[in-house]
Design a protein around this motif. Structure first.
Motif, PDB file in Angstrom:
ATOM      1  N   GLY A  57       0.802  -1.295  -0.169  1.00 20.93           N
ATOM      2  CA  GLY A  57      -0.108   0.240   0.018  1.00 20.93           C
ATOM      3  C   GLY A  57       0.897   1.354   0.143  1.00 20.93           C
ATOM      4  N   ASP A  58       0.279   2.233  -0.332  1.00 23.02           N
ATOM      5  CA  ASP A  58       0.869   3.626  -0.295  1.00 23.02           C
ATOM      6  C   ASP A  58       0.821   4.145   1.160  1.00 23.02           C
ATOM      7  N   ARG A  59       1.801   4.147   2.047  1.00 21.53           N
ATOM      8  CA  ARG A  59       1.950   4.718   3.262  1.00 21.53           C
ATOM      9  C   ARG A  59       3.263   4.539   3.564  1.00 21.53           C
ATOM     10  N   GLU A  60       3.358   5.241   4.943  1.00 23.11           N
ATOM     11  CA  GLU A  60       4.486   5.330   5.509  1.00 23.11           C
ATOM     12  C   GLU A  60       5.038   3.748   5.687  1.00 23.11           C
ATOM     13  N   LEU A 106      10.124  -1.849   3.552  1.00 20.17           N
ATOM     14  CA  LEU A 106       9.951  -1.734   2.227  1.00 20.17           C
ATOM     15  C   LEU A 106       9.798  -2.604   1.372  1.00 20.17           C
ATOM     16  N   ASP A 109      10.855  -3.199  -5.854  1.00 18.82           N
ATOM     17  CA  ASP A 109      10.103  -3.446  -7.068  1.00 18.82           C
ATOM     18  C   ASP A 109      10.093  -5.018  -7.622  1.00 18.82           C
ATOM     19  N   ARG A 112       7.196  -6.199  -5.385  1.00 16.41           N
ATOM     20  CA  ARG A 112       5.960  -5.981  -6.280  1.00 16.41           C
ATOM     21  C   ARG A 112       5.406  -6.759  -7.625  1.00 16.41           C
TER      22      ARG A 112
END
Length: 164
Positions: A57-60, A106, A109, A112
């Protein structure tokens, strides 16, 4: 009390197909069977998949400890799992700028891309399991299960972070 919130009457059917525990057990067992192949090549299997989903997800970026709590894994198990995922270049860890003792996790790529492959395979497995539901029922089921899972997670972890 609304009709849907009323406790079950003792005279209601006691058949297995009306028992919540039986239904959850059957769905869980079937899901494990159809999903196992989808995540088999991923380091950590289903646990590795959950970590990648949580990180995508797009978060810290979360700390290792926060991530372990989020996916309901023991912090020691999380450390070994992250070691394995990092060895396969699926995640990376860096010092947390707010706390030098903590490490942020984190997704890479490569992670992902691998997650996208696994999700496609898992989607096909889920479709087989949910074949008797129309798309609206499938979405409704996902929404309701997510709500129940959130309640279950709150029940398992006490406010002070200890397991109940």
């Amino acid at each position: 009390m609304s009709e849907s919130k009323k406790p079950r009457d003792a005279s209601e059917s006691l058949a297995l197909d009306t028992d919540l525990g039986w239904a959850i057990r059957m769905v869980s067992a079937a899901f494990r069977r159809v999903a196992t192949d989808s995540v088999a090549d991923l380091p950590g299997g289903a646990r590795g998949y959950l970590v990648l989903v949580a990180l995508a997800g797009d978060r810290e970026p979360p700390s290792q400890l926060a991530l372990a709590k989020e996916v309901s894994l023991d912090r020691t198990v999380m450390t070994y799992l992250l070691d394995d995922l990092e060895a396969h270049n699926l995640v990376t860890r860096k010092p947390d700028p707010r706390d030098r003792r903590a490490r942020q996790v984190l997704i890479t790529d490569t992670g992902r891309a691998r997650l996208a492959q696994v999700r496609e395979s898992l989607g096909a497995a889920e479709a087989r399991l949910l074949t008797d539901l129309d798309p609206t029922d499938t979405e409704h089921l996902r929404t309701l299960l997510a709500r129940v899972a959130q309640t279950a997670q709150r029940e398992v972890v006490a406010p002070d972070g200890t397991e109940c």
